[in-house]
Design a protein around this motif. Structure first.
Motif, PDB file in Angstrom:
ATOM      1  N   ALA A  20      36.587 -11.737  18.788  1.00  0.00           N
ATOM      2  CA  ALA A  20      35.372 -12.559  18.808  1.00  0.00           C
ATOM      3  C   ALA A  20      35.712 -14.001  19.183  1.00  0.00           C
ATOM      4  O   ALA A  20      34.982 -14.650  19.932  1.00  0.00           O
ATOM      5  CB  ALA A  20      34.670 -12.497  17.454  1.00  0.00           C
ATOM      6  N   LEU A  21      36.845 -14.493  18.681  1.00  0.00           N
ATOM      7  CA  LEU A  21      37.211 -15.889  18.957  1.00  0.00           C
ATOM      8  C   LEU A  21      37.534 -16.142  20.431  1.00  0.00           C
ATOM      9  O   LEU A  21      37.342 -17.254  20.914  1.00  0.00           O
ATOM     10  CB  LEU A  21      38.420 -16.298  18.097  1.00  0.00           C
ATOM     11  CG  LEU A  21      38.095 -16.615  16.631  1.00  0.00           C
ATOM     12  CD1 LEU A  21      39.379 -16.870  15.854  1.00  0.00           C
ATOM     13  CD2 LEU A  21      37.162 -17.814  16.512  1.00  0.00           C
ATOM     14  N   LEU A  23      35.902 -15.381  22.852  1.00  0.00           N
ATOM     15  CA  LEU A  23      34.669 -15.709  23.558  1.00  0.00           C
ATOM     16  C   LEU A  23      34.344 -17.203  23.481  1.00  0.00           C
ATOM     17  O   LEU A  23      33.520 -17.707  24.251  1.00  0.00           O
ATOM     18  CB  LEU A  23      33.501 -14.895  22.994  1.00  0.00           C
ATOM     19  CG  LEU A  23      32.510 -14.411  24.040  1.00  0.00           C
ATOM     20  CD1 LEU A  23      33.178 -13.461  25.000  1.00  0.00           C
ATOM     21  CD2 LEU A  23      31.321 -13.757  23.411  1.00  0.00           C
ATOM     22  N   GLN A  29      28.116 -16.819  25.158  1.00  0.00           N
ATOM     23  CA  GLN A  29      28.606 -16.635  23.798  1.00  0.00           C
ATOM     24  C   GLN A  29      27.522 -16.183  22.851  1.00  0.00           C
ATOM     25  O   GLN A  29      27.430 -16.683  21.729  1.00  0.00           O
ATOM     26  CB  GLN A  29      29.154 -17.945  23.249  1.00  0.00           C
ATOM     27  CG  GLN A  29      29.758 -18.888  24.259  1.00  0.00           C
ATOM     28  CD  GLN A  29      30.323 -20.093  23.570  1.00  0.00           C
ATOM     29  OE1 GLN A  29      29.810 -20.527  22.541  1.00  0.00           O
ATOM     30  NE2 GLN A  29      31.380 -20.634  24.111  1.00  0.00           N
ATOM     31  N   ASP A  30      26.669 -15.250  23.275  1.00  0.00           N
ATOM     32  CA  ASP A  30      25.653 -14.848  22.304  1.00  0.00           C
ATOM     33  C   ASP A  30      26.205 -13.797  21.335  1.00  0.00           C
ATOM     34  O   ASP A  30      27.351 -13.350  21.448  1.00  0.00           O
ATOM     35  CB  ASP A  30      24.371 -14.383  23.016  1.00  0.00           C
ATOM     36  CG  ASP A  30      24.528 -13.056  23.725  1.00  0.00           C
ATOM     37  OD1 ASP A  30      25.355 -12.237  23.308  1.00  0.00           O
ATOM     38  OD2 ASP A  30      23.806 -12.835  24.709  1.00  0.00           O
ATOM     39  N   TRP A  31      25.390 -13.471  20.355  1.00  0.00           N
ATOM     40  CA  TRP A  31      25.789 -12.543  19.305  1.00  0.00           C
ATOM     41  C   TRP A  31      26.220 -11.188  19.849  1.00  0.00           C
ATOM     42  O   TRP A  31      27.213 -10.631  19.413  1.00  0.00           O
ATOM     43  CB  TRP A  31      24.611 -12.320  18.335  1.00  0.00           C
ATOM     44  CG  TRP A  31      24.798 -13.093  17.094  1.00  0.00           C
ATOM     45  CD1 TRP A  31      24.389 -14.369  16.865  1.00  0.00           C
ATOM     46  CD2 TRP A  31      25.477 -12.649  15.915  1.00  0.00           C
ATOM     47  NE1 TRP A  31      24.778 -14.747  15.616  1.00  0.00           N
ATOM     48  CE2 TRP A  31      25.437 -13.717  15.006  1.00  0.00           C
ATOM     49  CE3 TRP A  31      26.111 -11.463  15.545  1.00  0.00           C
ATOM     50  CZ2 TRP A  31      26.012 -13.633  13.746  1.00  0.00           C
ATOM     51  CZ3 TRP A  31      26.679 -11.372  14.303  1.00  0.00           C
ATOM     52  CH2 TRP A  31      26.634 -12.451  13.406  1.00  0.00           C
ATOM     53  N   PHE A  32      25.447 -10.661  20.791  1.00  0.00           N
ATOM     54  CA  PHE A  32      25.808  -9.345  21.286  1.00  0.00           C
ATOM     55  C   PHE A  32      27.146  -9.384  22.002  1.00  0.00           C
ATOM     56  O   PHE A  32      28.015  -8.538  21.776  1.00  0.00           O
ATOM     57  CB  PHE A  32      24.738  -8.759  22.222  1.00  0.00           C
ATOM     58  CG  PHE A  32      25.064  -7.345  22.571  1.00  0.00           C
ATOM     59  CD1 PHE A  32      24.656  -6.305  21.754  1.00  0.00           C
ATOM     60  CD2 PHE A  32      25.854  -7.039  23.681  1.00  0.00           C
ATOM     61  CE1 PHE A  32      25.007  -4.990  22.036  1.00  0.00           C
ATOM     62  CE2 PHE A  32      26.213  -5.727  23.972  1.00  0.00           C
ATOM     63  CZ  PHE A  32      25.779  -4.707  23.144  1.00  0.00           C
ATOM     64  N   GLY A  33      27.327 -10.384  22.857  1.00  0.00           N
ATOM     65  CA  GLY A  33      28.581 -10.514  23.588  1.00  0.00           C
ATOM     66  C   GLY A  33      29.782 -10.635  22.661  1.00  0.00           C
ATOM     67  O   GLY A  33      30.820  -9.997  22.879  1.00  0.00           O
ATOM     68  N   ALA A  34      29.624 -11.441  21.620  1.00  0.00           N
ATOM     69  CA  ALA A  34      30.736 -11.630  20.680  1.00  0.00           C
ATOM     70  C   ALA A  34      31.061 -10.326  19.955  1.00  0.00           C
ATOM     71  O   ALA A  34      32.229  -9.955  19.803  1.00  0.00           O
ATOM     72  CB  ALA A  34      30.391 -12.730  19.681  1.00  0.00           C
ATOM     73  N   PHE A  36      30.342  -7.255  20.908  1.00  0.00           N
ATOM     74  CA  PHE A  36      30.857  -6.285  21.880  1.00  0.00           C
ATOM     75  C   PHE A  36      32.334  -6.556  22.169  1.00  0.00           C
ATOM     76  O   PHE A  36      33.165  -5.642  22.181  1.00  0.00           O
ATOM     77  CB  PHE A  36      30.021  -6.399  23.165  1.00  0.00           C
ATOM     78  CG  PHE A  36      30.386  -5.433  24.241  1.00  0.00           C
ATOM     79  CD1 PHE A  36      30.025  -4.101  24.150  1.00  0.00           C
ATOM     80  CD2 PHE A  36      31.085  -5.856  25.366  1.00  0.00           C
ATOM     81  CE1 PHE A  36      30.359  -3.205  25.159  1.00  0.00           C
ATOM     82  CE2 PHE A  36      31.418  -4.970  26.377  1.00  0.00           C
ATOM     83  CZ  PHE A  36      31.051  -3.643  26.267  1.00  0.00           C
ATOM     84  N   THR A  37      32.662  -7.819  22.375  1.00  0.00           N
ATOM     85  CA  THR A  37      34.042  -8.198  22.675  1.00  0.00           C
ATOM     86  C   THR A  37      34.965  -7.880  21.496  1.00  0.00           C
ATOM     87  O   THR A  37      36.076  -7.356  21.681  1.00  0.00           O
ATOM     88  CB  THR A  37      34.109  -9.699  23.010  1.00  0.00           C
ATOM     89  OG1 THR A  37      33.114  -9.986  23.985  1.00  0.00           O
ATOM     90  CG2 THR A  37      35.467 -10.086  23.550  1.00  0.00           C
ATOM     91  N   PHE A  39      34.491  -5.620  19.254  1.00  0.00           N
ATOM     92  CA  PHE A  39      34.573  -4.165  19.144  1.00  0.00           C
ATOM     93  C   PHE A  39      35.584  -3.585  20.138  1.00  0.00           C
ATOM     94  O   PHE A  39      36.476  -2.807  19.772  1.00  0.00           O
ATOM     95  CB  PHE A  39      33.175  -3.579  19.387  1.00  0.00           C
ATOM     96  CG  PHE A  39      33.099  -2.090  19.236  1.00  0.00           C
ATOM     97  CD1 PHE A  39      33.207  -1.500  17.982  1.00  0.00           C
ATOM     98  CD2 PHE A  39      32.929  -1.271  20.335  1.00  0.00           C
ATOM     99  CE1 PHE A  39      33.142  -0.112  17.848  1.00  0.00           C
ATOM    100  CE2 PHE A  39      32.858   0.105  20.198  1.00  0.00           C
ATOM    101  CZ  PHE A  39      32.966   0.684  18.950  1.00  0.00           C
ATOM    102  N   ILE A  74      33.537  -9.684  12.521  1.00  0.00           N
ATOM    103  CA  ILE A  74      32.562 -10.456  13.300  1.00  0.00           C
ATOM    104  C   ILE A  74      31.845 -11.463  12.396  1.00  0.00           C
ATOM    105  O   ILE A  74      31.698 -12.637  12.743  1.00  0.00           O
ATOM    106  CB  ILE A  74      31.549  -9.501  13.982  1.00  0.00           C
ATOM    107  CG1 ILE A  74      32.262  -8.625  15.026  1.00  0.00           C
ATOM    108  CG2 ILE A  74      30.407 -10.277  14.622  1.00  0.00           C
ATOM    109  CD1 ILE A  74      31.441  -7.454  15.529  1.00  0.00           C
TER     110      ILE A  74
END
Lengths: 202, 202, 202
Positions: A20-21, A23, A29-34, A36-37, A39, A74
């Motif tokens: 997450a970091l 990103l 840097q939205d919630w979904f992207g963070a 997903f990354t 994960f 997350i």
């Protein structure tokens, strides 16, 4: 609940945080992207290993604790990220423990599935690094393995160490701890003394 | 021939068109590249889902209609691409229907294979978005999920909606249509009112 | 030991060399990166084909000769890379023979697993090109298939040729050699006369 299982959950949690970091330096840097990354970083390496070895069902599909460990990673990143970014040294240790653990767990799992030692070492390294490679490829970064000082090479040394100890009948826990420790020590020394892997093209 | 099957073929066809059209902004645009991109966009998500779930044989390997739907999408794009590009709004609707459908079909398929609802939701989202993620990664674009307003998050909402309705024993077709409609409505509202997912790092 | 097996080992060796050499133009060129890139280039295509076809165990996991062929390719590149880079024309021939061979071997293998000819052709092309596509994606290059003159299209022609000959009951070795030769000839003519695949968007 074995020690190894607890360590795997902690490793997954640590990988989710470091995923997450990453990103933070990206434009998006939205919630979904963070999430997903995080994960992909956590489960990518082990998933690729299990697909290559035809070892189904995948661990995170049957054991929901892994999904929750990632979710916890997350959330912790979201709440404490300023604090975590200041702790870069601690994070480096987390990531190093993560790759050490994943390398040996991956090597051992492959060995138990009956493959040759050379293949087991490759599977161990893949477990540790491919989550990061997939993440970096997706976010258009040069994958970590091409950049970092003695990153994957430390995993290779640890996997070989484990295989040699196993070959000579050393007791499993001793082999596990020695090989993981070797990876951690190499990584720390490499960063401390700025070691790098020799250039391929001279 | 079930309604769901017809919708899947239409979804595949729509994904092939939107896949081939993404190459318009790239430097390289030959026939092979366009066909390859359309193919990967269409089958990438479902293929990844089935590999993760060990659900073989893959649908497009046994059902040649899917290959022909992709071929038709490529041909239609070739002949009508000027017209299609002028229809950006219609295309947006096509893509939105595609992801809505693929999300719910993917969630349902995973559920039928006996995984937990949390995993089924992940599989549903993967079905819808990973074709685009693989395509964007290959063509060195930032993957769509990092960019677009409320794209994958709409899929997440739809998958959760389907799982809740299924849990409470709502009849399958009703659940299918409601959850797909939710995804489409969220996407349209998100684009219309420029919604975005909250930033992860404040 | 069949002729085909010997050719496969040679093809793997050639792909490892061309994979390691691609790193010459990259910023990062250490030993691990070069070996990793050579490995992925060599086994990527066949591995993806076998995962898609659920054909386990993967060849390189059971047959250690493939790993050693890759290792030999890496060593040869390390020692002779200056010489090899001067031999660009020879290398081009190596790579062309590699894709020709991998296309037909892949098509044949898929056919033997009982898939339709259309799918067998796709699998043949994937065997030949996806190792390079994965490698280029990882190192942030535009994948080779988007760039090179008549690269994957030559594989497509060869796969179709093999399928037609097979359909009309032509003896296997004759079909194998004719189809491989067709790919090689098309590639050589394409480079010699600067052929290119027609543009998709006119």
């Amino acid at each position: 609940m074995s020690i190894q299982y607890v360590l795997e959950i902690i490793g997954t949690f640590a990988f989710a945080i470091s995923g997450a970091l990453t990103l933070k330096d990206q434009k998006y840097q939205d919630w979904f992207g963070a999430s997903f990354t995080a994960f992909i970083s956590s489960i990518g390496g082990g998933t690729l290993r299990d697909i290559l070895l035809d070892s189904y069902p995948l661990v995170w599909i049957t054991d929901i604790a892994i999904i929750y460990a990632i979710g916890a990673g997350i959330l912790v990143t979201f709440v404490f990220y300023r604090f975590l970014l200041r702790l870069r040294k601690t994070l480096f240790l987390f990531d190093t423990c993560g790759i050490a653990l994943f390398t040996i767990v991956g090597t051992e799992k492959a060995l138990n599935l009956g493959v040759r030692p050379e293949i087991a070492a490759i599977m161990g390294i893949f477990s540790a690094i491919m989550g990061g490679v997939i993440r970096d490829t997706m976010t258009n970064e040069i994958p970590i393995i091409y950049r970092k000082e003695v990153y994957a090479t430390a995993c290779l040394a640890g996997a070989c160490c484990y295989l040699v100890l196993d070959h000579f009948g050393v007791e499993r826990n001793t082999a596990f701890i020695s090989a993981s420790a070797l990876i951690i020590v190499i990584r720390i020394l490499a960063v401390r003394y700025e070691w790098s892997v020799p250039r391929f093209f001279r």
